[in-house]
Write a protein that holds these residues in place. Structure first.
Motif, PDB file in Angstrom:
ATOM      1  N   LEU A  52       0.788  -1.292   0.067  1.00 18.52           N
ATOM      2  CA  LEU A  52       0.186  -0.111  -0.031  1.00 18.52           C
ATOM      3  C   LEU A  52       0.683   1.261   0.042  1.00 18.52           C
ATOM      4  N   PRO A  53       0.423   2.373  -0.651  1.00 19.32           N
ATOM      5  CA  PRO A  53       1.327   3.636  -0.636  1.00 19.32           C
ATOM      6  C   PRO A  53       1.212   4.237   0.676  1.00 19.32           C
ATOM      7  N   PRO A  54       2.585   4.966   1.218  1.00 15.44           N
ATOM      8  CA  PRO A  54       2.391   5.315   2.344  1.00 15.44           C
ATOM      9  C   PRO A  54       1.189   6.178   2.894  1.00 15.44           C
ATOM     10  N   SER A  55       0.816   6.167   3.902  1.00 15.82           N
ATOM     11  CA  SER A  55      -0.443   7.442   4.169  1.00 15.82           C
ATOM     12  C   SER A  55       0.150   8.667   4.230  1.00 15.82           C
ATOM     13  N   THR A  56      -0.252   9.983   4.132  1.00 11.67           N
ATOM     14  CA  THR A  56       0.298  11.037   4.278  1.00 11.67           C
ATOM     15  C   THR A  56      -0.385  11.753   5.353  1.00 11.67           C
ATOM     16  N   GLY A  57      -1.830  11.014   5.710  1.00 17.29           N
ATOM     17  CA  GLY A  57      -2.550  11.864   6.798  1.00 17.29           C
ATOM     18  C   GLY A  57      -2.167  11.183   8.078  1.00 17.29           C
ATOM     19  N   PRO A  58      -2.930  11.530   9.259  1.00 16.27           N
ATOM     20  CA  PRO A  58      -2.975  10.878  10.626  1.00 16.27           C
ATOM     21  C   PRO A  58      -3.584   9.669  10.392  1.00 16.27           C
ATOM     22  N   PRO A  59      -3.222   8.856  11.312  1.00 16.65           N
ATOM     23  CA  PRO A  59      -3.690   7.367  11.343  1.00 16.65           C
ATOM     24  C   PRO A  59      -5.009   7.671  11.769  1.00 16.65           C
ATOM     25  N   VAL A  60      -5.902   6.559  11.185  1.00 14.86           N
ATOM     26  CA  VAL A  60      -7.448   6.379  11.281  1.00 14.86           C
ATOM     27  C   VAL A  60      -7.892   6.761  12.655  1.00 14.86           C
ATOM     28  N   GLY A  61      -7.378   6.111  13.744  1.00 14.19           N
ATOM     29  CA  GLY A  61      -7.549   6.274  14.958  1.00 14.19           C
ATOM     30  C   GLY A  61      -7.187   7.636  15.749  1.00 14.19           C
ATOM     31  N   ALA A  62      -6.476   8.321  15.190  1.00 20.26           N
ATOM     32  CA  ALA A  62      -5.648   9.312  15.918  1.00 20.26           C
ATOM     33  C   ALA A  62      -6.782  10.500  16.170  1.00 20.26           C
ATOM     34  N   GLY A  63      -6.766  11.203  17.046  1.00 14.20           N
ATOM     35  CA  GLY A  63      -7.673  12.517  17.450  1.00 14.20           C
ATOM     36  C   GLY A  63      -6.909  13.665  16.985  1.00 14.20           C
ATOM     37  N   LEU A  64      -7.605  14.790  17.308  1.00 12.32           N
ATOM     38  CA  LEU A  64      -7.043  16.086  16.697  1.00 12.32           C
ATOM     39  C   LEU A  64      -6.206  16.448  17.784  1.00 12.32           C
ATOM     40  N   ASP A  65      -5.040  17.353  17.488  1.00 10.99           N
ATOM     41  CA  ASP A  65      -4.183  17.704  18.760  1.00 10.99           C
ATOM     42  C   ASP A  65      -4.582  19.151  18.946  1.00 10.99           C
ATOM     43  N   ALA A  66      -4.199  19.984  19.500  1.00 12.22           N
ATOM     44  CA  ALA A  66      -4.732  21.134  20.427  1.00 12.22           C
ATOM     45  C   ALA A  66      -4.515  22.265  19.189  1.00 12.22           C
ATOM     46  N   GLU A  67      -3.675  22.299  18.531  1.00 12.02           N
ATOM     47  CA  GLU A  67      -3.808  23.372  17.533  1.00 12.02           C
ATOM     48  C   GLU A  67      -4.837  23.185  16.621  1.00 12.02           C
TER      49      GLU A  67
END
Length: 82
Positions: free
Chosen positions: A12-27
């Motif tokens: 699979l090509p490398p994912s450029t976004g955050p992982p599926v289960g990751a939440g949003l950071d403070a910013e």
């Protein structure tokens, strides 16, 4: 004699976004909240503009500019020094 084809699985090509289960950071949460507030203000302004367009005379005061015309016609100016 049977011919079978086997394909090797492609990586699979490398994912450029955050992982599926990751939440949003403070910013990201701050920016998201700011954008939501801006959208809320935009909706409120749009509702106000539509209400004014539908009934423009309901927001005007009862007095008009002609109420103060008599003093100007008689020449009564408080600020004039003669």
């Amino acid at each position: 004699m049977s011919a079978t084809w086997t394909l090797s699985p492609e990586p699979l090509p490398p994912s450029t976004g955050p992982p599926v289960g990751a939440g949003l950071d403070a910013e990201q949460r701050t920016v998201f909240a700011f954008v939501l507030c801006l959208l809320l203000v935009l909706v409120l302004l749009m509702v106000r503009c539509v209400r004014i367009l539908l009934d423009p005379y309901s927001r005007m005061p009862a007095s008009s500019w002609t109420d103060h015309k008599e003093a100007l016609e008689r020449g009564q100016f408080d600020y004039a020094l003669v």
